[in-house]
Design a protein around this motif. Structure first.
Motif, PDB file in Angstrom:
ATOM      1  N   LYS A  37       0.819  -1.214   0.000  1.00 48.27           N
ATOM      2  CA  LYS A  37       0.000   0.000   0.000  1.00 48.27           C
ATOM      3  C   LYS A  37       0.855   1.266   0.000  1.00 48.27           C
ATOM      4  O   LYS A  37       0.676   2.149  -0.845  1.00 48.27           O
ATOM      5  CB  LYS A  37      -0.946   0.004   1.210  1.00 48.27           C
ATOM      6  N   THR A  38       1.779   1.359   0.949  1.00 49.69           N
ATOM      7  CA  THR A  38       2.601   2.567   1.053  1.00 49.69           C
ATOM      8  C   THR A  38       3.557   2.673  -0.125  1.00 49.69           C
ATOM      9  O   THR A  38       3.864   3.785  -0.592  1.00 49.69           O
ATOM     10  CB  THR A  38       3.369   2.570   2.380  1.00 49.69           C
ATOM     11  N   ILE A  41       1.712   4.420  -2.777  1.00 47.85           N
ATOM     12  CA  ILE A  41       1.629   5.848  -2.469  1.00 47.85           C
ATOM     13  C   ILE A  41       2.929   6.547  -2.856  1.00 47.85           C
ATOM     14  O   ILE A  41       2.921   7.633  -3.454  1.00 47.85           O
ATOM     15  CB  ILE A  41       1.321   6.047  -0.968  1.00 47.85           C
ATOM     16  N   ASP A  42       4.067   5.943  -2.510  1.00 51.54           N
ATOM     17  CA  ASP A  42       5.363   6.533  -2.844  1.00 51.54           C
ATOM     18  C   ASP A  42       5.536   6.678  -4.356  1.00 51.54           C
ATOM     19  O   ASP A  42       6.079   7.680  -4.841  1.00 51.54           O
ATOM     20  CB  ASP A  42       6.497   5.669  -2.277  1.00 51.54           C
ATOM     21  N   PHE A  82       0.384  12.388   5.795  1.00 48.91           N
ATOM     22  CA  PHE A  82       0.981  11.219   6.414  1.00 48.91           C
ATOM     23  C   PHE A  82       0.302  10.901   7.744  1.00 48.91           C
ATOM     24  O   PHE A  82      -0.596  11.613   8.195  1.00 48.91           O
ATOM     25  CB  PHE A  82       2.478  11.452   6.639  1.00 48.91           C
ATOM     26  N   GLN A  83       0.773   9.827   8.408  1.00 46.33           N
ATOM     27  CA  GLN A  83       0.236   9.456   9.718  1.00 46.33           C
ATOM     28  C   GLN A  83       0.415  10.584  10.727  1.00 46.33           C
ATOM     29  O   GLN A  83      -0.487  10.876  11.507  1.00 46.33           O
ATOM     30  CB  GLN A  83       0.925   8.187  10.237  1.00 46.33           C
ATOM     31  N   LEU A 155      -3.200  12.171  -1.595  1.00 45.26           N
ATOM     32  CA  LEU A 155      -2.807  10.872  -1.059  1.00 45.26           C
ATOM     33  C   LEU A 155      -2.846  10.946   0.462  1.00 45.26           C
ATOM     34  O   LEU A 155      -2.277  11.863   1.058  1.00 45.26           O
ATOM     35  CB  LEU A 155      -1.396  10.498  -1.520  1.00 45.26           C
ATOM     36  N   ASP A 157      -1.921   8.567   3.685  1.00 41.87           N
ATOM     37  CA  ASP A 157      -1.279   7.318   4.095  1.00 41.87           C
ATOM     38  C   ASP A 157      -1.584   7.032   5.567  1.00 41.87           C
ATOM     39  O   ASP A 157      -0.911   7.538   6.464  1.00 41.87           O
ATOM     40  CB  ASP A 157       0.233   7.408   3.868  1.00 41.87           C
ATOM     41  N   GLU A 158      -2.634   6.253   5.822  1.00 40.61           N
ATOM     42  CA  GLU A 158      -3.089   5.911   7.170  1.00 40.61           C
ATOM     43  C   GLU A 158      -3.135   7.139   8.080  1.00 40.61           C
ATOM     44  O   GLU A 158      -2.501   7.178   9.143  1.00 40.61           O
ATOM     45  CB  GLU A 158      -2.208   4.816   7.767  1.00 40.61           C
ATOM     46  N   TYR A 188      -6.498   6.605  -0.406  1.00 35.60           N
ATOM     47  CA  TYR A 188      -6.476   6.521   1.054  1.00 35.60           C
ATOM     48  C   TYR A 188      -5.985   5.141   1.473  1.00 35.60           C
ATOM     49  O   TYR A 188      -6.593   4.123   1.129  1.00 35.60           O
ATOM     50  CB  TYR A 188      -7.886   6.776   1.574  1.00 35.60           C
ATOM     51  N   VAL A 189      -4.887   5.086   2.221  1.00 37.30           N
ATOM     52  CA  VAL A 189      -4.323   3.821   2.677  1.00 37.30           C
ATOM     53  C   VAL A 189      -4.863   3.497   4.066  1.00 37.30           C
ATOM     54  O   VAL A 189      -4.842   4.339   4.963  1.00 37.30           O
ATOM     55  CB  VAL A 189      -2.784   3.886   2.722  1.00 37.30           C
TER      56      VAL A 189
END
Length: 367
Positions: A37-38, A41-42, A82-83, A155, A157-158, A188-189
């Motif tokens: 998943k990530t 995103i990258d 990001f988180q 994007l 990411d969690e 959306y992760v």
């Protein structure tokens, strides 16, 4: 607005080979840790390069290895949340928001700033410093900063992984508004079924670097075979409308294609359109009209699918066009003689409904 992804990448023993397309709304990349998943995103953000592939966002080619095209991250107009919020501690909330606009070299637009702060509920925070904000407030500011950069794609990411349940409940309605009102496609992760069920328009399930399935959230999440991390949490997503809340019982009555539901009291007014999640583990099945039960919700339907997984089976029930799924033992299926086409009753306790699995559905209107 849409995104098309078709990429391959090998990093040591891990190989990513993923292709999917998604339209407007929120596309959830869902799967267990290490599924890729990530990494995806990258690649979309330009923080990594694929060995081979092509990514197109909103008609713009971000990367095409065959044509030797690779837009650097700062030219992609891709916002990333990001988180952790990663706000600048020396800037106020207003300064952090303005940074997003300045970084994109776009003129200041007070109306756009007002629209974004209003949508995210952060207008009253503009003069505060990040150190004094809650986790949910910091994440909302981070989202606002990304939006003010004018992205063609966002994007996430969690973004809720580092928040406790109270802060998650605080921020989820704002992500719903972002999905429905911002007019920007979102990738959306998450590995949390409740988040994906509440937010996603499209779900892409990843398993060991490959796309196991992709499609509308309501079709993907009711398949227990596609959520191996939390198999018991597969279930149905129903489009319902608030009819009324009974002040005596405290229950809210919902109506939809499947029939009527009673759920613990909700604050939304009559006429509000909601997405309601019913986990398969919370559904009982009867072959006769049930009597003498405490359960408040009985939906009539017809068995339209049976999928076996070891000693258990997923029973899919068509309730006047809406799909419910129940998780039963194979023994129970045999004893009830369940088969495609058989009339049945799906039974759900009102107390089984999780508020985290009930979210808003709004028309998509760009700000």
């Amino acid at each position: 607005m849409s995104i098309q992804v078709d990429v391959q990448l090998r990093r040591g023993a891990f190989a990513l080979d993923a292709a999917f397309e998604a339209g407007p709304g929120l596309t959830a990349l869902f799967g267990r840790s290490g599924s890729g998943k990530t990494t995806l995103i990258d690649l979309i953000a330009g923080l990594a390069r694929p060995d081979r592939g092509r990514i197109v966002a909103d008609g713009m080619v971000l990367i095409d290895t065959a044509a030797r095209i690779f837009l650097p991250p700062h030219r992609r107009r891709v916002g990333v949340v990001f988180q952790d919020a990663r706000l600048f501690p020396h800037l106020s909330v207003r300064g952090n928001l303005r940074y997003g606009r300045a970084f994109a070299r776009r003129p200041r637009d007070p109306e756009t700033l007002d629209a974004v702060t209003g949508m995210l509920g952060i207008g009253h925070l503009l003069d505060r410093q990040p150190v004094g904000l809650s986790g949910g407030e910091r994440q909302r500011v981070a989202i606002g900063r990304a939006l003010l950069a004018g992205p063609r794609l966002l994007l996430m990411d969690e973004p809720l992984a580092a928040l406790d349940d109270a802060r998650k409940a605080e921020i989820l309605p704002y992500i719903e508004r972002l999905r429905d009102e911002a007019g920007v496609p979102i990738v959306y992760v998450s590995h949390a079924v409740s988040e994906v069920a509440r937010l996603a328009t499209t779900v892409v399930v990843l398993e060991t670097g490959r796309v196991a399935a992709a499609g509308p959230a309501e079709a993907i999440l009711r398949r227990a075979d596609l959520v191996p991390v939390h198999e018991a949490e597969a279930g149905a997503l129903l489009d319902m409308v608030v009819a009324a809340t009974d002040p005596q019982t405290g229950l809210t009555h919902l109506t939809g294609a499947a029939g009527r539901l009673q759920v613990p009291g909700l604050s939304w007014p009559p006429g509000t359109r909601l997405r309601v999640r019913i986990p398969a583990r919370d559904v009982l099945v009867a072959i006769e009209p049930p009597r003498g039960l405490s359960a408040r919700n009985v939906l009539s339907g017809t068995v339209c699918g049976l999928t076996q997984a070891g000693a258990e089976m997923a029973v899919e029930i068509d309730c006047r066009g809406a799909r419910i799924v129940a998780r039963l033992t194979a023994a129970a299926v045999r004893e009830l003689d369940l088969a495609t086409g058989r009339p049945v009753y799906a039974i759900v306790k009102s107390a089984a409904f999780d508020p985290a699995g009930i979210g808003l559905m709004r028309p998509v209107v760009a700000i």
